[in-house]
Scaffold this motif. Sequence first.
Motif, PDB file in Angstrom:
ATOM      1  N   TYR A   1      11.463  -3.847  50.562  1.00  8.73           N
ATOM      2  CA  TYR A   1      11.867  -5.254  50.583  1.00  8.73           C
ATOM      3  C   TYR A   1      11.957  -5.883  51.971  1.00  8.73           C
ATOM      4  N   CYS A   2      11.582  -5.156  53.009  1.00  9.86           N
ATOM      5  CA  CYS A   2      11.674  -5.766  54.330  1.00  9.86           C
ATOM      6  C   CYS A   2      10.425  -6.579  54.608  1.00  9.86           C
ATOM      7  N   ALA A   3      10.573  -7.657  55.316  1.00 13.27           N
ATOM      8  CA  ALA A   3       9.438  -8.478  55.742  1.00 13.27           C
ATOM      9  C   ALA A   3       9.249  -8.233  57.231  1.00 13.27           C
ATOM     10  N   SER A   4       8.228  -7.542  57.545  1.00 10.00           N
ATOM     11  CA  SER A   4       7.991  -7.095  58.912  1.00 10.00           C
ATOM     12  C   SER A   4       7.778  -8.244  59.882  1.00 10.00           C
ATOM     13  N   GLY A   5       8.397  -8.140  61.049  1.00  9.57           N
ATOM     14  CA  GLY A   5       8.140  -9.080  62.128  1.00  9.57           C
ATOM     15  C   GLY A   5       6.751  -8.890  62.706  1.00  9.57           C
ATOM     16  N   LYS A   6       6.168  -7.711  62.496  1.00 10.67           N
ATOM     17  CA  LYS A   6       4.814  -7.437  62.987  1.00 10.67           C
ATOM     18  C   LYS A   6       3.819  -8.461  62.461  1.00 10.67           C
ATOM     19  N   VAL A   7       3.993  -8.881  61.227  1.00 11.10           N
ATOM     20  CA  VAL A   7       3.048  -9.829  60.640  1.00 11.10           C
ATOM     21  C   VAL A   7       2.986 -11.098  61.482  1.00 11.10           C
ATOM     22  N   TYR A   8       4.127 -11.523  62.031  1.00 10.57           N
ATOM     23  CA  TYR A   8       4.156 -12.749  62.824  1.00 10.57           C
ATOM     24  C   TYR A   8       3.485 -12.565  64.180  1.00 10.57           C
ATOM     25  N   GLU A   9       3.520 -11.353  64.723  1.00 11.73           N
ATOM     26  CA  GLU A   9       2.809 -11.112  65.985  1.00 11.73           C
ATOM     27  C   GLU A   9       1.321 -11.377  65.803  1.00 11.73           C
ATOM     28  N   PHE A  10       0.773 -10.979  64.666  1.00 13.46           N
ATOM     29  CA  PHE A  10      -0.641 -11.245  64.386  1.00 13.46           C
ATOM     30  C   PHE A  10      -0.874 -12.726  64.094  1.00 13.46           C
ATOM     31  N   LEU A  11      -0.041 -13.307  63.242  1.00  7.68           N
ATOM     32  CA  LEU A  11      -0.229 -14.705  62.872  1.00  7.68           C
ATOM     33  C   LEU A  11      -0.115 -15.632  64.084  1.00  7.68           C
ATOM     34  N   PHE A  12       0.837 -15.358  64.976  1.00 12.65           N
ATOM     35  CA  PHE A  12       1.004 -16.211  66.153  1.00 12.65           C
ATOM     36  C   PHE A  12      -0.176 -16.103  67.111  1.00 12.65           C
ATOM     37  N   GLU A  13      -1.008 -15.103  66.927  1.00 13.44           N
ATOM     38  CA  GLU A  13      -2.244 -14.977  67.700  1.00 13.44           C
ATOM     39  C   GLU A  13      -3.449 -15.425  66.869  1.00 13.44           C
ATOM     40  N   CYS A  14      -3.177 -16.136  65.776  1.00 13.12           N
ATOM     41  CA  CYS A  14      -4.205 -16.704  64.882  1.00 13.12           C
ATOM     42  C   CYS A  14      -5.074 -15.651  64.209  1.00 13.12           C
ATOM     43  N   LYS A  15      -4.488 -14.523  63.877  1.00 12.23           N
ATOM     44  CA  LYS A  15      -5.225 -13.457  63.204  1.00 12.23           C
ATOM     45  C   LYS A  15      -4.761 -13.330  61.760  1.00 12.23           C
ATOM     46  N   PRO A  16      -5.684 -13.358  60.807  1.00  8.90           N
ATOM     47  CA  PRO A  16      -5.318 -13.066  59.420  1.00  8.90           C
ATOM     48  C   PRO A  16      -4.788 -11.635  59.327  1.00  8.90           C
ATOM     49  N   VAL A  17      -4.074 -11.346  58.252  1.00 10.99           N
ATOM     50  CA  VAL A  17      -3.468 -10.021  58.112  1.00 10.99           C
ATOM     51  C   VAL A  17      -3.881  -9.343  56.814  1.00 10.99           C
ATOM     52  N   ILE A  18      -3.880  -8.043  56.881  1.00 11.38           N
ATOM     53  CA  ILE A  18      -3.998  -7.179  55.710  1.00 11.38           C
ATOM     54  C   ILE A  18      -2.660  -6.476  55.617  1.00 11.38           C
ATOM     55  N   THR A  19      -2.032  -6.543  54.453  1.00  9.08           N
ATOM     56  CA  THR A  19      -0.733  -5.894  54.287  1.00  9.08           C
ATOM     57  C   THR A  19      -0.738  -5.002  53.049  1.00  9.08           C
ATOM     58  N   THR A  20       0.206  -4.090  53.028  1.00 13.22           N
ATOM     59  CA  THR A  20       0.451  -3.347  51.802  1.00 13.22           C
ATOM     60  C   THR A  20       1.103  -4.307  50.808  1.00 13.22           C
ATOM     61  N   GLU A  21       1.333  -3.840  49.596  1.00 14.70           N
ATOM     62  CA  GLU A  21       1.891  -4.707  48.560  1.00 14.70           C
ATOM     63  C   GLU A  21       3.415  -4.777  48.607  1.00 14.70           C
ATOM     64  N   ASN A  22       3.969  -4.694  49.789  1.00 16.67           N
ATOM     65  CA  ASN A  22       5.384  -4.914  50.034  1.00 16.67           C
ATOM     66  C   ASN A  22       5.702  -6.339  49.550  1.00 16.67           C
ATOM     67  N   PRO A  23       6.710  -6.525  48.671  1.00 19.04           N
ATOM     68  CA  PRO A  23       6.932  -7.843  48.050  1.00 19.04           C
ATOM     69  C   PRO A  23       7.001  -9.041  48.998  1.00 19.04           C
ATOM     70  N   PRO A  24       7.795  -9.007  50.086  1.00 17.45           N
ATOM     71  CA  PRO A  24       7.824 -10.189  50.957  1.00 17.45           C
ATOM     72  C   PRO A  24       6.486 -10.456  51.651  1.00 17.45           C
ATOM     73  N   LEU A  25       5.773  -9.390  52.028  1.00 18.14           N
ATOM     74  CA  LEU A  25       4.488  -9.587  52.688  1.00 18.14           C
ATOM     75  C   LEU A  25       3.433 -10.097  51.707  1.00 18.14           C
ATOM     76  N   LYS A  26       3.473  -9.570  50.498  1.00 23.03           N
ATOM     77  CA  LYS A  26       2.541 -10.034  49.466  1.00 23.03           C
ATOM     78  C   LYS A  26       2.795 -11.511  49.161  1.00 23.03           C
ATOM     79  N   LYS A  27       4.069 -11.886  49.076  1.00 22.35           N
ATOM     80  CA  LYS A  27       4.424 -13.291  48.822  1.00 22.35           C
ATOM     81  C   LYS A  27       3.909 -14.181  49.954  1.00 22.35           C
ATOM     82  N   LEU A  28       4.074 -13.758  51.191  1.00 22.11           N
ATOM     83  CA  LEU A  28       3.599 -14.524  52.341  1.00 22.11           C
ATOM     84  C   LEU A  28       2.080 -14.715  52.265  1.00 22.11           C
ATOM     85  N   CYS A  29       1.359 -13.635  51.977  1.00 23.69           N
ATOM     86  CA  CYS A  29      -0.104 -13.722  51.870  1.00 23.69           C
ATOM     87  C   CYS A  29      -0.518 -14.637  50.727  1.00 23.69           C
ATOM     88  N   ASN A  30       0.120 -14.491  49.574  1.00 22.12           N
ATOM     89  CA  ASN A  30      -0.246 -15.296  48.406  1.00 22.12           C
ATOM     90  C   ASN A  30       0.143 -16.760  48.565  1.00 22.12           C
TER      91      ASN A  30
END
Length: 111
Positions: free
Chosen positions: A29-58
């Motif tokens: 259930y954790c939403a990784s701060g790592k995802v924002y490091e990529f997004l703030f550099e304008c990079k799309p992300v691939i994530t596992t199906e962790n619920p908060p990350l999946k919700k962000l992607c969807n």
Amino acid sequence: MKEGELKFFISQCDVGVVNYSKNDTNNLYCASGKVYEFLFECKPVITTENPPLKKLCNEYGVGYSDDHYITAIEMIEKNYIFYETNVKNFLNKYSDSKNNMNVIEKINMKI
């Protein structure tokens, strides 16, 4: 890695990968701060199906969430401009202060 080195490293990538196991509730259930490091550099992300990350992607279309990386890589590759554009749109709308207030509201609702 220092912040400047990390930013340079990410700038050389096409996509970010955020991988969380499902071994315990913290990882699930954790939403990784790592995802924002990529997004703030304008990079799309691939994530596992962790619920908060999946919700962000969807919800924002900033990447693809799948526990089978080959599927996620293929989706990003086939639709790279779509995901890259959505990352830029997300960044134009994102606000740290709004996000923080949203978290505070959700915490207060549980108390």
